[in-house]
Design a protein around this motif. Structure first.
Motif, short mmCIF file in Angstrom:
data_model
loop_
_atom_site.label_atom_id
_atom_site.label_comp_id
_atom_site.label_asym_id
_atom_site.label_seq_id
_atom_site.Cartn_x
_atom_site.Cartn_y
_atom_site.Cartn_z
N ILE A 49 -30.92 22.28 0.27
CA ILE A 49 -31.76 23.46 0.49
C ILE A 49 -32.61 23.70 -0.75
N ASP A 50 -31.98 23.65 -1.92
CA ASP A 50 -32.70 23.90 -3.17
C ASP A 50 -33.79 22.87 -3.43
N ASP A 51 -33.55 21.60 -3.09
CA ASP A 51 -34.56 20.58 -3.37
C ASP A 51 -35.60 20.45 -2.27
N GLY A 52 -35.46 21.27 -1.21
CA GLY A 52 -36.45 21.28 -0.15
C GLY A 52 -36.20 20.28 0.96
N SER A 53 -35.11 19.54 0.89
CA SER A 53 -34.79 18.61 1.97
C SER A 53 -34.58 19.35 3.28
N TYR A 54 -33.96 20.52 3.20
CA TYR A 54 -33.80 21.40 4.35
C TYR A 54 -34.70 22.60 4.11
N GLN A 55 -35.69 22.77 4.96
CA GLN A 55 -36.71 23.79 4.79
C GLN A 55 -36.26 25.17 5.29
N PRO A 56 -36.81 26.24 4.69
CA PRO A 56 -36.50 27.60 5.15
C PRO A 56 -36.84 27.77 6.64
N ARG A 57 -35.98 28.48 7.33
CA ARG A 57 -36.15 28.82 8.75
C ARG A 57 -36.10 27.60 9.66
N ARG A 58 -35.53 26.50 9.18
CA ARG A 58 -35.35 25.30 9.99
C ARG A 58 -33.86 24.97 10.06
N ARG A 59 -33.48 24.32 11.15
CA ARG A 59 -32.07 23.99 11.36
C ARG A 59 -31.59 22.92 10.40
N ILE A 60 -30.34 23.08 9.98
CA ILE A 60 -29.68 21.99 9.27
C ILE A 60 -29.06 21.09 10.35
N PRO A 61 -28.61 19.89 9.99
CA PRO A 61 -28.02 19.02 11.02
C PRO A 61 -26.85 19.70 11.73
N ALA A 62 -26.64 19.28 12.96
CA ALA A 62 -25.56 19.82 13.78
C ALA A 62 -24.20 19.49 13.17
N GLU A 63 -23.20 20.29 13.54
CA GLU A 63 -21.85 20.06 13.05
C GLU A 63 -21.39 18.62 13.26
N ALA A 64 -21.64 18.09 14.44
CA ALA A 64 -21.20 16.73 14.75
C ALA A 64 -21.83 15.71 13.78
#
Length: 83
Positions: A23-38
């Motif tokens: 999240i901090d490095d921008g790989s996961y963007q604000p207001r966007r989903r992170i990968p599913a639990e599975a």
């Protein structure tokens, strides 16, 4: 970033740390989903309860929020502050 299965830190804390770094490095963007639990279970080779604990920790820290039936999202940025 790999997790240390034999390390002293609980696995869920290590996984939360990896996701927080993304999240901090921008790989996961604000207001966007992170990968599913599975997908996270497969990536880290851990059980679903471990991944759920990691996500719960991220939610408690305000980095993510989970929307029932939709997934877990990175918290949005509002004027440079995480919402």
């Amino acid at each position: 970033m790999a997790i240390d299965i034999d390390g002293p830190e609980p696995l869920y804390e290590q996984i939360a740390g990896v996701i927080a770094a993304r999240i901090d490095d921008g790989s996961y963007q604000p207001r966007r989903r992170i990968p599913a639990e599975a997908a996270l279970c497969e990536e880290f080779e851990v059980s679903r309860p471990t991944v759920r604990s990691a996500i719960q920790l991220l939610n408690q820290r305000g980095l993510t929020r989970t929307v029932h039936g939709k997934g877990t999202y990175v918290a949005g940025d509002v004027n440079g502050l995480r919402a």
